[in-house]
Scaffold this motif. Sequence first.
Motif, short mmCIF file in Angstrom:
data_model
loop_
_atom_site.label_atom_id
_atom_site.label_comp_id
_atom_site.label_asym_id
_atom_site.label_seq_id
_atom_site.Cartn_x
_atom_site.Cartn_y
_atom_site.Cartn_z
N ARG A 217 -32.28 -34.89 -1.06
CA ARG A 217 -32.73 -36.32 -1.14
C ARG A 217 -32.45 -37.11 -2.38
O ARG A 217 -31.96 -38.21 -2.54
N GLU A 218 -32.32 -36.26 -3.83
CA GLU A 218 -32.09 -36.62 -4.85
C GLU A 218 -30.49 -36.92 -5.20
O GLU A 218 -30.04 -37.92 -5.61
N HIS A 219 -29.79 -35.98 -4.54
CA HIS A 219 -28.31 -36.33 -4.56
C HIS A 219 -28.03 -37.45 -3.49
O HIS A 219 -27.11 -38.16 -4.24
N ALA A 220 -28.67 -37.70 -2.55
CA ALA A 220 -28.08 -38.79 -1.81
C ALA A 220 -28.46 -40.05 -2.38
O ALA A 220 -27.95 -40.74 -2.19
N GLU A 221 -29.71 -40.12 -3.05
CA GLU A 221 -30.21 -41.40 -3.51
C GLU A 221 -29.37 -41.86 -4.76
O GLU A 221 -29.00 -42.77 -4.85
N TYR A 222 -29.34 -40.75 -5.50
CA TYR A 222 -28.82 -41.39 -7.20
C TYR A 222 -27.18 -40.77 -7.13
O TYR A 222 -26.71 -41.64 -7.97
N GLY A 223 -26.69 -40.11 -6.24
CA GLY A 223 -25.41 -39.65 -6.47
C GLY A 223 -24.59 -40.13 -5.09
O GLY A 223 -23.21 -39.91 -5.37
N LYS A 224 -25.11 -40.91 -4.60
CA LYS A 224 -24.53 -41.54 -3.51
C LYS A 224 -23.63 -40.54 -2.36
O LYS A 224 -22.80 -40.67 -1.64
N TRP A 225 -24.31 -39.11 -2.38
CA TRP A 225 -23.88 -38.02 -1.34
C TRP A 225 -24.47 -38.42 -0.05
O TRP A 225 -25.65 -38.86 0.18
N GLU A 226 -23.74 -37.95 1.15
CA GLU A 226 -24.45 -38.16 2.48
C GLU A 226 -24.32 -36.32 2.98
O GLU A 226 -23.31 -35.73 2.70
N LEU A 227 -25.04 -35.90 3.58
CA LEU A 227 -25.11 -34.66 4.24
C LEU A 227 -24.21 -34.68 5.44
O LEU A 227 -24.05 -35.38 6.43
N GLU A 228 -23.21 -33.77 5.40
CA GLU A 228 -22.20 -33.52 6.21
C GLU A 228 -22.43 -32.35 7.25
O GLU A 228 -22.26 -32.51 8.61
N ARG A 229 -22.93 -31.31 6.75
CA ARG A 229 -23.14 -30.00 7.55
C ARG A 229 -24.34 -29.33 6.92
O ARG A 229 -24.56 -29.23 5.65
N SER A 230 -25.27 -28.60 7.71
CA SER A 230 -26.01 -27.71 7.02
C SER A 230 -26.02 -26.64 8.05
O SER A 230 -25.76 -26.37 9.17
N THR A 231 -26.00 -25.30 7.14
CA THR A 231 -25.79 -24.01 7.89
C THR A 231 -26.92 -23.10 7.45
O THR A 231 -27.47 -22.85 6.39
#
Length: 79
Positions: free
Chosen positions: A40-54
């Motif tokens: 969540r921190e990466h998504a909110e502050y770094g503008k990252w989006e989750l592409e895949r989880s394994t």
Amino acid sequence: MKETLKPAQTSAQAPLRQFEYLLITVPAGESVPGAYQRLREHAEYGKWELERSTLYMGGERKYLMRRKVFRVERTLEVY
């Protein structure tokens, strides 16, 4: 938790990439809420989006995140 950043290549011969990727590896013993908080921190502050989880058999989890690469072109000629 281990994080690996794979930046977009920027040399003249490299193809133009649309995204840069971040691989987050979570060992089996680490808590799931702690891993989700980091995502969540990466998504909110770094503008990252989750592409895949394994999820692997031993309990290890890997999350591949991406963000768009913004190319900025110079608009002012400097002499």
